[in-house]
Scaffold this active site. Structure first.
Site, PDB file in Angstrom:
ATOM      1  N   GLU A 194       0.886  -1.328  -0.008  1.00  0.00           N
ATOM      2  CA  GLU A 194      -0.087   0.228  -0.022  1.00  0.00           C
ATOM      3  C   GLU A 194       0.833   1.446   0.131  1.00  0.00           C
ATOM      4  OE1 GLU A 194      -2.805   0.428   3.254  1.00  0.00           O
ATOM      5  OE2 GLU A 194      -4.309  -1.037   1.697  1.00  0.00           O
TER       6      GLU A 194
ATOM      7  N   LYS B  40     -13.824  -0.495  -4.300  1.00  0.00           N
ATOM      8  CA  LYS B  40     -15.035   0.078  -2.841  1.00  0.00           C
ATOM      9  C   LYS B  40     -16.069   0.892  -4.080  1.00  0.00           C
ATOM     10  CE  LYS B  40     -12.334   0.395   1.207  1.00  0.00           C
ATOM     11  NZ  LYS B  40     -11.910   1.934   2.113  1.00  0.00           N
TER      12      LYS B  40
HETATM   13  O1  PA5 Z   1      -4.071   0.753   6.377  1.00  0.00           O
HETATM   14  C1  PA5 Z   1      -4.648   1.685   5.646  1.00  0.00           C
HETATM   15  O2  PA5 Z   1      -5.113   2.752   6.169  1.00  0.00           O
HETATM   16  C2  PA5 Z   1      -5.641   1.213   5.086  1.00  0.00           C
HETATM   17  O3  PA5 Z   1      -5.414  -0.149   4.527  1.00  0.00           O
HETATM   18  C3  PA5 Z   1      -6.658   0.482   6.157  1.00  0.00           C
HETATM   19  O4  PA5 Z   1      -6.044   0.551   7.793  1.00  0.00           O
HETATM   20  C4  PA5 Z   1      -7.925  -0.942   6.031  1.00  0.00           C
HETATM   21  O5  PA5 Z   1      -8.934  -0.329   4.934  1.00  0.00           O
HETATM   22  C5  PA5 Z   1      -8.912  -0.773   7.338  1.00  0.00           C
HETATM   23  O6  PA5 Z   1      -8.951   0.536   7.047  1.00  0.00           O
HETATM   24  P1  PA5 Z   1      -9.896   1.007   8.349  1.00  0.00           P
HETATM   25  O7  PA5 Z   1      -8.901   1.268   9.869  1.00  0.00           O
HETATM   26  O8  PA5 Z   1     -10.585   2.498   8.136  1.00  0.00           O
HETATM   27  O9  PA5 Z   1     -11.396   0.632   9.109  1.00  0.00           O
END
Ligand code: PA5
EC number: 5.3.1.9
Length: 445
Positions: A287, A422
């Site tokens: 990511e 999403k």
């Molecule tokens: O690193 C990130 O921001 C994402 O991978 C989130 O951890 C993940 O999408 C979960 O999001 P949230 O904590 O808002 O439910």
């Protein structure tokens, strides 16, 4: 007891000294940009000083709430996805010394839900907790993520059915944004125990906040030692340049390799305790770096198991991958091969040797073979399996990915790509507000 890095098997054969000399200043610039908070995404650098300036009140509150959960529950179900669960799972599986289900040797077992949309998985959890006392820790920074929202909805209604509204409120712990979202509102209204995911810490960098520490404390681990490990690493790394700093060396070497066409990094372990850690690492690196049409693809293997499957590809397949092996110098428990009463068993040459010794030779044998086969191998060494080392490892990789992203000119702290699926999913589910997209997608059929 520092995490260290061994570049012996990449320098010379895969990385020339001049390449190292040429990239050095870029690594230092990237590191300076991170430290001076002048690079892209600098509003998300709360994790950088977190271990050194840890809020002791927060730590005490995490310990208190974890004790309460341990007193009242056989099982804690952590509900979260991505950065909201991977760190806790990585830590629990790393420190857990049973080969059984994650967390199963703990007084209070920690299970994870809301990590996908499988009915079977959720039903298995519901069946498992039926006759047990349990609590829920719902973790979501945005408060809107569909997987944990659904799991929370289902598990909460079962919890209320079992304990009634009042006691259920004592068994729900919310970890979310300080102000926004319906979950924060609910936590305030129902007086749940709750924790804040700071605005300046993104999900995948949040393992050393209550996001990771509460489940780890509930599982019975020493979270102060985790913070200590991270803070010692963070503190020492402040004054170190490329030559001494393992994170900078790692960021540097993987970027040189990337520029030479090694586009896939395989994180390899020789101990199943590191399997979930690799999942945390994949999210952190995938990511943070995979954007703008660039980035190393992070993959993982669990050796020696995968030497009998993916090992063939790594040894002999297309040459575009490099490996990063994590070596545990003192893995702890060591079984010995006893003398055989069956002379033809073929294991005589192993008699008197220990499993750790054999595993070590398996690692070195693999390393030499892969290097000979054209795979650069970076080795990250840790002394042992402990809370202190876990904290060091978390911070080692966080620091390295921040620098690495900047070297490759991306913002390591955003994740615009995760929104695309999403948006389509919400449109296909006909969520209000997505009407135009719904029409567009329906036309595709
Ligand atoms: O690193 C990130 O921001 C994402 O991978 C989130 O951890 C993940 O999408 C979960 O999001 P949230 O904590 O808002 O439910």
């Amino acid at each position: 007891m520092e995490v260290s890095i061994d570049l012996t098997h990449v320098m010379g054969k895969f990385i020339k000294d001049q390449e190292y000399q040429m990239i050095k200043s870029q690594v230092e610039d990237a590191s300076d940009m991170l430290r001076s908070r002048t690079g892209p995404g600098s509003e998300f650098l709360g994790w950088l000083d977190l271990p050194c300036d840890y809020d002791t009140e927060e730590l005490e509150k995490i310990k208190e709430v974890s004790e309460k959960i341990r007193r009242q529950s056989d099982v804690l179900i952590v509900i979260g996805i991505g950065g909201s669960y991977l760190g806790a799972k990585a830590g629990i599986d790393f420190l857990d010394n049973t080969p059984l289900q994650s967390g199963s040797n703990q007084e209070t077992e920690v299970l994870f839900a809301g990590t996908q949309l499988s009915s079977k998985h959720l039903q298995n959890i519901l069946d498992y907790i039926e006759d047990k006392n349990y609590s829920l820790n719902v973790i979501t920074k945005s408060g809107t993520t569909i997987e944990p929202s659904i799991a929370y909805h289902i598990l909460k209604s079962k919890l209320i059915e079992k304990y009634g509204e009042e006691e259920a409120a004592q068994r729900i712990i919310v970890t979310t944004d300080a102000e926004s979202g319906s979950l924060r509102q609910e936590a305030n209204e129902k007086s749940y125990d709750s924790f804040v995911i700071p605005d300046n810490i993104g999900g995948r960098f949040s393992v050393l906040t209550a996001v990771g520490l509460l489940p780890l404390a509930v599982a019975g681990y020493d979270i102060e030692m985790i913070i200590k490990g991270a803070s010692v690493y963070a503190y020492n790394s402040r004054a170190q340049g490329v030559k001494e700093n393992p994170s900078l060396k790692y960021a540097m070497s993987r970027n040189i390799l990337y520029r030479k066409g090694y586009h896939v990094e395989v994180l390899a372990n020789f101990d199943p305790r590191l399997k979930s850690f690799a999942e945390w690492w994949k999210q952190l690196y995938g990511e943070s770096e995979g954007k703008d049409g660039k980035g190393i693809f992070p993959a993982s293997v669990n050796y020696t198991t995968d030497l009998h499957s993916l090992g063939q590809y790594v040894q002999d397949g297309k040459r575009f991958l490099f490996e990063t092996m994590i070596q545990i110098k003192n893995p702890g428990l060591d079984l010995e091969i006893s003398e055989s009463d069956q002379p033809d068993e073929g294991l005589e040459y192993l008699e008197g040797k220990s499993l750790n010794e054999i595993n070590d030779k398996a690692m070195m044998g693999t390393l030499y073979a892969h290097v000979d086969g054209g795979v650069p191998v970076i080795v990250i060494q840790i002394d042992e399996v402990s809370e202190y080392v876990l904290g060091q490892l978390f911070f080692f990789f966080e620091l390295a990915v921040g620098v690495s992203g900047y070297i490759n000119a991306v913002n390591p702290f955003d994740q615009p790509g995760v929104e695309a699926y999403k948006e389509n999913m919400y449109a296909l589910l006909e969520k209000p507000g997505y009407e135009e997209k719904t029409r567009e997608l329906k036309e595709k059929n």
